[in-house]
Motif scaffolding. Structure first.
Motif, PDB file in Angstrom:
ATOM      1  N   PRO A 119     -61.619  14.457  -2.381  1.00 43.37           N
ATOM      2  CA  PRO A 119     -61.184  15.847  -2.506  1.00 43.37           C
ATOM      3  C   PRO A 119     -60.904  16.527  -1.171  1.00 43.37           C
ATOM      4  O   PRO A 119     -59.970  17.318  -1.050  1.00 43.37           O
ATOM      5  N   LEU A 120     -61.705  16.211  -0.141  1.00 42.50           N
ATOM      6  CA  LEU A 120     -61.476  16.843   1.156  1.00 42.50           C
ATOM      7  C   LEU A 120     -60.163  16.366   1.758  1.00 42.50           C
ATOM      8  O   LEU A 120     -59.443  17.144   2.408  1.00 42.50           O
ATOM      9  N   GLN A 121     -59.820  15.118   1.511  1.00 41.60           N
ATOM     10  CA  GLN A 121     -58.532  14.603   1.972  1.00 41.60           C
ATOM     11  C   GLN A 121     -57.385  15.304   1.250  1.00 41.60           C
ATOM     12  O   GLN A 121     -56.342  15.602   1.857  1.00 41.60           O
ATOM     13  N   GLU A 122     -57.576  15.608  -0.028  1.00 41.53           N
ATOM     14  CA  GLU A 122     -56.555  16.337  -0.780  1.00 41.53           C
ATOM     15  C   GLU A 122     -56.380  17.753  -0.215  1.00 41.53           C
ATOM     16  O   GLU A 122     -55.269  18.284  -0.180  1.00 41.53           O
ATOM     17  N   VAL A 123     -57.481  18.358   0.236  1.00 43.17           N
ATOM     18  CA  VAL A 123     -57.394  19.681   0.870  1.00 43.17           C
ATOM     19  C   VAL A 123     -56.569  19.589   2.146  1.00 43.17           C
ATOM     20  O   VAL A 123     -55.677  20.410   2.395  1.00 43.17           O
ATOM     21  N   ARG A 124     -56.843  18.590   2.958  1.00 46.54           N
ATOM     22  CA  ARG A 124     -56.131  18.436   4.234  1.00 46.54           C
ATOM     23  C   ARG A 124     -54.648  18.177   4.020  1.00 46.54           C
ATOM     24  O   ARG A 124     -53.830  18.539   4.864  1.00 46.54           O
ATOM     25  N   ARG A 125     -54.302  17.556   2.920  1.00 47.50           N
ATOM     26  CA  ARG A 125     -52.890  17.274   2.638  1.00 47.50           C
ATOM     27  C   ARG A 125     -52.190  18.442   1.940  1.00 47.50           C
ATOM     28  O   ARG A 125     -51.009  18.336   1.608  1.00 47.50           O
ATOM     29  N   GLY A 126     -52.928  19.515   1.693  1.00 42.95           N
ATOM     30  CA  GLY A 126     -52.324  20.692   1.086  1.00 42.95           C
ATOM     31  C   GLY A 126     -52.144  20.606  -0.410  1.00 42.95           C
ATOM     32  O   GLY A 126     -51.428  21.419  -1.002  1.00 42.95           O
ATOM     33  N   ARG A 127     -52.819  19.642  -1.050  1.00 44.97           N
ATOM     34  CA  ARG A 127     -52.661  19.467  -2.497  1.00 44.97           C
ATOM     35  C   ARG A 127     -53.810  20.086  -3.281  1.00 44.97           C
ATOM     36  O   ARG A 127     -53.776  20.095  -4.511  1.00 44.97           O
ATOM     37  N   LEU A 135     -64.250  19.229 -16.219  1.00 41.27           N
ATOM     38  CA  LEU A 135     -62.856  19.066 -15.803  1.00 41.27           C
ATOM     39  C   LEU A 135     -62.729  17.746 -15.041  1.00 41.27           C
ATOM     40  O   LEU A 135     -63.064  17.663 -13.861  1.00 41.27           O
ATOM     41  N   ASP A 136     -62.265  16.726 -15.757  1.00 38.53           N
ATOM     42  CA  ASP A 136     -62.088  15.421 -15.141  1.00 38.53           C
ATOM     43  C   ASP A 136     -60.753  15.377 -14.411  1.00 38.53           C
ATOM     44  O   ASP A 136     -59.795  16.038 -14.803  1.00 38.53           O
ATOM     45  N   GLU A 137     -60.679  14.577 -13.361  1.00 38.74           N
ATOM     46  CA  GLU A 137     -59.478  14.459 -12.520  1.00 38.74           C
ATOM     47  C   GLU A 137     -58.999  15.835 -12.064  1.00 38.74           C
ATOM     48  O   GLU A 137     -57.827  16.192 -12.171  1.00 38.74           O
ATOM     49  N   ILE A 138     -59.919  16.633 -11.513  1.00 41.07           N
ATOM     50  CA  ILE A 138     -59.649  18.006 -11.108  1.00 41.07           C
ATOM     51  C   ILE A 138     -58.552  18.080 -10.046  1.00 41.07           C
ATOM     52  O   ILE A 138     -57.817  19.079  -9.970  1.00 41.07           O
ATOM     53  N   CYS A 139     -58.401  17.050  -9.235  1.00 41.11           N
ATOM     54  CA  CYS A 139     -57.401  17.077  -8.165  1.00 41.11           C
ATOM     55  C   CYS A 139     -55.972  16.961  -8.697  1.00 41.11           C
ATOM     56  O   CYS A 139     -55.018  17.079  -7.923  1.00 41.11           O
ATOM     57  N   GLU A 140     -55.821  16.721  -9.998  1.00 39.43           N
ATOM     58  CA  GLU A 140     -54.492  16.655 -10.589  1.00 39.43           C
ATOM     59  C   GLU A 140     -53.947  18.036 -10.958  1.00 39.43           C
ATOM     60  O   GLU A 140     -52.793  18.170 -11.349  1.00 39.43           O
ATOM     61  N   LEU A 141     -54.773  19.083 -10.865  1.00 43.23           N
ATOM     62  CA  LEU A 141     -54.311  20.441 -11.189  1.00 43.23           C
ATOM     63  C   LEU A 141     -53.250  20.886 -10.198  1.00 43.23           C
ATOM     64  O   LEU A 141     -53.388  20.689  -8.988  1.00 43.23           O
ATOM     65  N   ASP A 142     -52.175  21.528 -10.706  1.00 42.70           N
ATOM     66  CA  ASP A 142     -51.186  22.056  -9.767  1.00 42.70           C
ATOM     67  C   ASP A 142     -51.743  23.315  -9.099  1.00 42.70           C
ATOM     68  O   ASP A 142     -52.707  23.926  -9.562  1.00 42.70           O
ATOM     69  N   LEU A 143     -51.148  23.694  -7.972  1.00 46.94           N
ATOM     70  CA  LEU A 143     -51.690  24.761  -7.145  1.00 46.94           C
ATOM     71  C   LEU A 143     -51.729  26.099  -7.872  1.00 46.94           C
ATOM     72  O   LEU A 143     -52.646  26.907  -7.669  1.00 46.94           O
TER      73      LEU A 143
END
Length: 459
Positions: free
Chosen positions: A285-293, A239-247
């Protein structure tokens, strides 16, 4: 069937009986211990190839015991068992040297699969290499720099585990090559490797792409569709660009990771698949967690074995080796007569920042080969945008101070002017490094390069 018995360290009597029964039914010899002290004593006596270790023991922390077992016999394959609420301990165990982990509750298939993978990989590890020795790159990688040697070692170490691998790095650093190398060195190499770019698929179609759908489940579903997870059964799903998945889809992915079951859109029943997950992102990714994304529980479930791909600018002479390999390939494909890279160009290549990393470098080589016929790549053959970057770096005068942007200086300006001033000031404060400025501004370096080119054209 194992020749030497496995060691099971589990303090809950009912679970110990269940695990022992499943193992013996599958043909494995097994010895059991119900605390750390008896487990350590049995380990010293039996020297088992595989240890099943519950991390919650009555007399000692499981992580401490894991470290001691590996200190005694480093080639032991240890599978840790942990409760759902303490997944972070499993992550810590993997980083401490565990081979795999199981999160309660798990099914018999997942249990025996973990044992089988561990046994297949058990035995004496590779001989220790002298300090400074160079290991041949796995897969299709090129380069022997120290940062890449660390990547190669981690790939070989984690490949035969079932643990999820989380690859980070800037765009163009070779994250998919890394995922492919992990798959190719694993016990799943005979199975499929299915890549899916989560950022290239519209959100409304992503669930169908991952889990599939049945005919008639939504408008346009004219036939049953197998999703990527089912297509990867017996192999690896990347799964590339995993942080692009919606919640919403992140929740479904978490359930898939916990249960190994998929339910296509519109299907009445779920079914099990045997898939290893490797994911990647060019974000923090950890920054994305902190931003709620990005879900925190999904982050800890995926971020078990992290591998960071270094940017090309940190790989030293690798840039020349990659350029020469790419030149040879492109010259053959295009029927050109190139035989090398001019020494001046090789020196220049090692000075550049390469915001697009290996992908950008190969594009530069392709450009030179298509428009020229050799015999060597010279500076005059490089694309115009690279000349601009070289001129910028050659004209840099760090001693010349630049005025800092203030709020007072922004009032009365257009939004476009404000954007340019902020970008230029950020680049200035980071020593002219566009990649560093891009990280601060949370945009892609290529975005800044495009804006800078547009400003130059307009000036």
């Amino acid at each position: 069937m194992t020749r030497r018995p496995l060691l099971l360290v589990e303090d809950t009597p009912s679970l110990q009986l269940v695990y022992e029964s499943v193992l013996k039914t599958a043909g494995h010899a097994v010895r059991c211990a119900d605390d750390a002290a008896s487990g350590l004593a049995l380990f010293r006596t039996l020297q088992p190839p595989v240890v099943l270790l519950d991390l919650m023991l009555p007399d000692r922390d499981g992580l401490d015991l894991l470290s001691e077992l590996l200190a005694i016999k480093p080639d032991t394959r240890i599978i840790v068992i942990t409760a759902h609420g303490s997944i972070n301990k499993a992550v810590a165990a993997m980083r401490a040297g565990a081979h795999d982990f199981l999160v309660k509750p798990f099914d018999e298939q997942r249990f025996l699969s973990a044992i089988g993978n561990a046994l297949a990989d058990a035995g004496p590890g590779p001989a220790a290499k002298p300090s400074g020795s160079v290991t041949a790159p796995p897969g299709e990688f090129t380069g022997t720099s120290e940062p890449m040697q660390r990547v190669y070692a981690k790939i070989r170490s984690v490949a035969r585990s079932m643990a999820t691998v989380f690859i980070t790095g800037e765009s163009g650093t070779g994250k998919e090559l890394c995922a492919q190398a992990v798959h190719d060195h694993s016990n799943r190499a005979h199975g499929p490797f299915v890549p899916l770019n989560c950022g290239a698929i519209p959100p409304e179609l992503l669930e169908s792409e991952v889990f599939g759908h049945v005919k008639g489940s939504f408008t346009g579903a004219i036939a049953d569709k197998q999703g990527a997870a089912a297509a990867a059964d017996g192999g690896t799903l990347f799964l590339d660009e995993i942080c692009e998945l919606d919640l919403n889809l992140q929740t479904k992915l978490l359930r898939f990771l916990q249960t190994s079951t998929i339910q296509p859109v519109g299907a009445a029943r779920a079914r099990k698949v045997n898939v290893r997950i490797i994911c990647a992102t060019n974000r923090n990714p950890l920054q994305e967690v902190r931003r709620g994304r990005f879900r925190e529980d999904l982050y800890y479930r995926l971020h078990v074995v992290p591998i960071h791909m270094p940017p090309l600018r940190e790989r030293g002479a690798d840039v020349v080796a990659i350029a020469e390999a790419g030149l040879t390939r492109f010259a053959q494909e295009e029927g050109r007569k190139f035989n090398g890279i001019d020494p001046e160009v090789a020196t220049l290549f090692q000075r550049l920042d390469w915001p697009g990393n290996v992908r950008q470098l190969l594009n530069v080589l392709r450009h030179a080969v298509v428009l020229n016929d050799g015999p060597a790549v010279t500076r005059a053959m490089l694309p115009i945008e690279l000349h601009h970057e070289l001129e910028h770096r050659e004209d840099e005068t760090p001693e010349t101070p630049r005025p800092h942007v203030t709020l007072e200086g922004l009032i009365g300006r257009t939004l476009a002017e404000v954007e340019r001033m902020v970008i230029e000031e950020t680049i200035s404060r980071h020593g002219g490094s566009i990649p560093k400025a891009a990280r601060v501004l949370d945009v892609s370096p290529s975005t800044l390069y495009r804006k800078i080119e547009a400003w130059k054209a307009a000036d």
